[in-house]
Design an enzyme around this catalytic site. Structure first.
Site, PDB file in Angstrom:
ATOM      1  CB  THR A  65      -1.026  -0.061   1.159  1.00  0.00           C
ATOM      2  OG1 THR A  65      -1.928   1.036   1.024  1.00  0.00           O
ATOM      3  CG2 THR A  65      -0.361  -0.015   2.531  1.00  0.00           C
ATOM      4  CE  LYS A  69      -2.049   0.308  -3.516  1.00  0.00           C
ATOM      5  NZ  LYS A  69      -3.412   0.648  -3.934  1.00  0.00           N
ATOM      6  CG  ASP A 105      -5.986  -1.267  -5.935  1.00  0.00           C
ATOM      7  OD1 ASP A 105      -6.406  -1.898  -4.950  1.00  0.00           O
ATOM      8  OD2 ASP A 105      -4.984  -0.537  -5.887  1.00  0.00           O
ATOM      9  NE  ARG A 159      -1.573  13.171 -10.718  1.00  0.00           N
ATOM     10  CZ  ARG A 159      -1.748  12.902  -9.439  1.00  0.00           C
ATOM     11  NH1 ARG A 159      -2.347  13.783  -8.647  1.00  0.00           N
ATOM     12  NH2 ARG A 159      -1.338  11.768  -8.935  1.00  0.00           N
TER      13      ARG A 159
END
Ligand code: NAP
Length: 282
Positions: A65, A69, A105, A159
């Site tokens: 985590t 990652k 995920d 982004r």
């Protein structure tokens, strides 16, 4: 007493609030497995040694985590195509001396939303608010599942543009657009996902990442924030007549998919969810 106990851990920094130990602990107990799952506070400068410990101490596997990652990829022996596309690993499986990385995920989120709401992602017009790590995982599974159009909307529009470009390289036939929060329009959007921390306990509880006027009754609204379980966004979405999907589902299913890779058996998903919710309520 079992003569061999499988060891597993979640590696992160900080790690105190991780729900993974209670979820996996409950699953291990429910299936009566000889295994122990712990949390390890691993500062970023020790990540390479931490992964080497997983290898040489014979751990069955691990979760990663924040903040590990992305950086972990360079020290693994192999990884899944989705982990490579997403550029991040949340699950490690050890086999002999080799460490294999995966990212559950996005698949965990997809499994949760389809199990809970019975929706298919193929053909959807989806909008993700946020363009960070979680957005990348959700965008990947949406495009892999055949979403018709994907709108990436972020506070820092550059982004969102960069993520859209990267996704278009990976899925050349996809329709991926980007916009700023101010430019967002949601007519025709079937699925809206919040992948920002806005609304989270201790960060901005009670706040919404987008204006309530953008929510409508023909959409599903999914919030990745799970503390609180029912965020301001989900309450407003419900009021607007939208179907809602809570962040706890993704948390549980990303863990369940990791558990299934380590042990080769179906994860007791209801048990894991109950354990996570009980801890959240404390
Ligand atoms: P991240 O990589 O740090 O990205 C955060 C994103 O949120 C960025 O796009 C950032 O925008 C945006 N953001 C942050 N604060 C904002 C604000 N005040 N207003 C508008 N936008 C804001 O984080 P992440 O790993 O993607 O995680 C995002 C959220 O998802 C977190 O709350 C995390 O807890 C949750 N999450 C849940 C699960 C689950 O299992 N349910 C799994 C993973 C993550 P800028 O680019 O403009 O900074």
């Amino acid at each position: 007493m079992a003569d061999h106990i499988d060891m597993l851990a979640v590696l992160g920094h900080p790690i105190r609030h991780s729900l993974s130990p209670v979820m996996h602990g409950a699953a291990i107990a429910a299936l009566n497995l000889a295994a122990v799952y712990t949390a390890v506070d691993l500062p970023p400068e020790h990540l390479a040694q931490g992964l080497q410990a997983v290898r040489v101490l014979g751990y069955r596997g691990a979760n990663l985590t924040i903040p590990h990652k992305e950086r972990a990829l360079q020290w693994l022996d192999d990884c899944s195509e989705s982990a490579l596309r997403i550029g991040a690993v949340n699950t490690i499986v050890r086999s002999g001396d080799l460490l294999f990385g995966d990212n559950t995920d996005g698949r965990g989120w997809a499994r949760s939303i389809s199990e809970e709401l019975g929706i298919t992602l193929s053909g959807t017009v989806a909008c993700i608010v946020g363009a960070g790590g979680a957005a990348r995982a959700i965008a990947d599974v949406l495009l892999a599942s055949g979403a018709e159009q994907l709108i990436l909307c972020n506070r820092d529009v550059n982004r969102a543009e960069l993520l859209a470009l990267a996704l278009k390289r990976q899925y050349p036939r996809s329709d991926v657009r980007s916009c700023s929060l101010a430019e967002l329009r949601t007519e025709g959007v079937d699925l809206l996902v919040n992948s920002t921390p806005v609304g989270m306990y201790g960060h901005s509880e009670g706040h919404m990442p987008i204006a309530a006027e953008l929510l409508h009754g023909s959409m599903v609204v999914s919030d990745l924030v799970y503390r609180p379980r029912r965020t301001a966004l989900l309450s407003a979405a419900q009021q607007a007549g939208a179907a809602v999907h809570e962040g706890i589902g993704m948390l549980v299913w990303q863990g369940a998919l990791a558990f299934e890779q380590w042990f080769g058996v179906s994860a007791p998903v209801a048990v894991m969810k109950e354990a996570a919710l009980t801890r959240l309520e404390q």
